[in-house]
Design a protein around this motif. Structure first.
Motif, PDB file in Angstrom:
ATOM      1  N   SER A   1       0.972  -1.216   0.114  1.00 30.22           N
ATOM      2  CA  SER A   1       0.323   0.098   0.207  1.00 30.22           C
ATOM      3  C   SER A   1       0.919   1.384   0.069  1.00 30.22           C
ATOM      4  O   SER A   1       0.267   2.210  -0.559  1.00 30.22           O
ATOM      5  N   GLN A   2       1.929   1.147   0.690  1.00 31.02           N
ATOM      6  CA  GLN A   2       2.964   2.267   0.725  1.00 31.02           C
ATOM      7  C   GLN A   2       3.966   2.293  -0.230  1.00 31.02           C
ATOM      8  O   GLN A   2       4.812   3.470  -0.287  1.00 31.02           O
ATOM      9  N   GLY A   3       4.011   1.168  -1.288  1.00 26.96           N
ATOM     10  CA  GLY A   3       4.864   1.237  -2.164  1.00 26.96           C
ATOM     11  C   GLY A   3       6.318   0.963  -1.954  1.00 26.96           C
ATOM     12  O   GLY A   3       7.260   0.979  -2.634  1.00 26.96           O
ATOM     13  N   ASP A   4       6.598   0.437  -0.793  1.00 34.57           N
ATOM     14  CA  ASP A   4       7.826  -0.253  -0.271  1.00 34.57           C
ATOM     15  C   ASP A   4       8.022  -1.702  -0.719  1.00 34.57           C
ATOM     16  O   ASP A   4       7.798  -2.666  -0.244  1.00 34.57           O
ATOM     17  N   VAL A   5       8.786  -1.729  -2.101  1.00 34.14           N
ATOM     18  CA  VAL A   5       8.629  -2.947  -2.855  1.00 34.14           C
ATOM     19  C   VAL A   5       9.547  -3.980  -2.323  1.00 34.14           C
ATOM     20  O   VAL A   5       9.244  -5.166  -1.980  1.00 34.14           O
ATOM     21  N   GLU A   6      10.699  -3.509  -1.626  1.00 33.63           N
ATOM     22  CA  GLU A   6      11.430  -4.405  -0.875  1.00 33.63           C
ATOM     23  C   GLU A   6      10.919  -5.133   0.351  1.00 33.63           C
ATOM     24  O   GLU A   6      10.920  -6.448   0.474  1.00 33.63           O
ATOM     25  N   VAL A   7      10.385  -4.302   1.210  1.00 30.43           N
ATOM     26  CA  VAL A   7       9.547  -4.884   2.482  1.00 30.43           C
ATOM     27  C   VAL A   7       8.589  -5.803   2.121  1.00 30.43           C
ATOM     28  O   VAL A   7       8.279  -6.936   2.541  1.00 30.43           O
ATOM     29  N   ALA A   8       7.689  -5.515   1.016  1.00 32.94           N
ATOM     30  CA  ALA A   8       6.606  -6.283   0.499  1.00 32.94           C
ATOM     31  C   ALA A   8       7.389  -7.733   0.208  1.00 32.94           C
ATOM     32  O   ALA A   8       6.803  -8.758   0.309  1.00 32.94           O
ATOM     33  N   HIS A   9       8.090  -7.511  -0.827  1.00 32.25           N
ATOM     34  CA  HIS A   9       8.831  -8.634  -1.476  1.00 32.25           C
ATOM     35  C   HIS A   9       9.374  -9.697  -0.229  1.00 32.25           C
ATOM     36  O   HIS A   9       8.712 -10.831  -0.417  1.00 32.25           O
ATOM     37  N   ARG A  10      10.188  -9.217   0.733  1.00 31.36           N
ATOM     38  CA  ARG A  10      10.729  -9.977   1.779  1.00 31.36           C
ATOM     39  C   ARG A  10       9.427 -10.882   2.474  1.00 31.36           C
ATOM     40  O   ARG A  10       9.435 -11.801   2.765  1.00 31.36           O
TER      41      ARG A  10
END
Length: 127
Positions: free
Chosen positions: A44-53
């Motif tokens: 939702s916040q566009g934090d791709v790295e945290v989402a991916h992990r």
């Protein structure tokens, strides 16, 4: 690492090694929900790295839950395995597309499963 962090890590390690099999399943579900909630916020916040992990870790947990099913002992578990397979597909797609609605769908699937396993873990053993 601080003393507090080392003590917390040791406590968590002890909690896992002394937990019953039923409690371990609930602990896996608890962590799965944590990963999914974190991934939802990150997407939702566009934090791709945290989402991916977090989505990868969620996939690992679902794989562990699925692989722990012994269908020779519980043939009815095939339906749960099919649900795990579907959930894995949705998590992969959520990770590829970074689609929060797919993460929300996973949460809708996992939350009632976690609650059911938690309730079963508290039930007296009738064997």
């Amino acid at each position: 690492m601080t003393t507090s962090a080392m003590l917390r890590r040791r406590y968590n390690g002890d909690a896992v090694t002394t937990a019953s099999p039923n409690r371990l399943v609930v602990m896996l579900y608890d962590r799965l929900l944590k990963d999914l909630n974190t991934a939802f916020g990150a997407v939702s916040q566009g934090d791709v790295e945290v989402a991916h992990r977090n989505l990868l870790h969620a996939q690992d947990i679902v794989t562990e839950l699925s692989s722990s099913l012994d269908l020779s002992m519980w043939p009815e578990g095939a339906q749960l395995k099919a649900l795990y397979d579907y959930l894995t597909e949705r998590l992969v797609q959520a990770n590829v597309s970074k689609d929060a609605s797919l993460v929300a769908e996973a949460l809708e699937i996992v939350e009632p499963l976690r609650d059911a396993f938690a309730e079963a873990a508290l039930a007296p053993d009738l064997s």
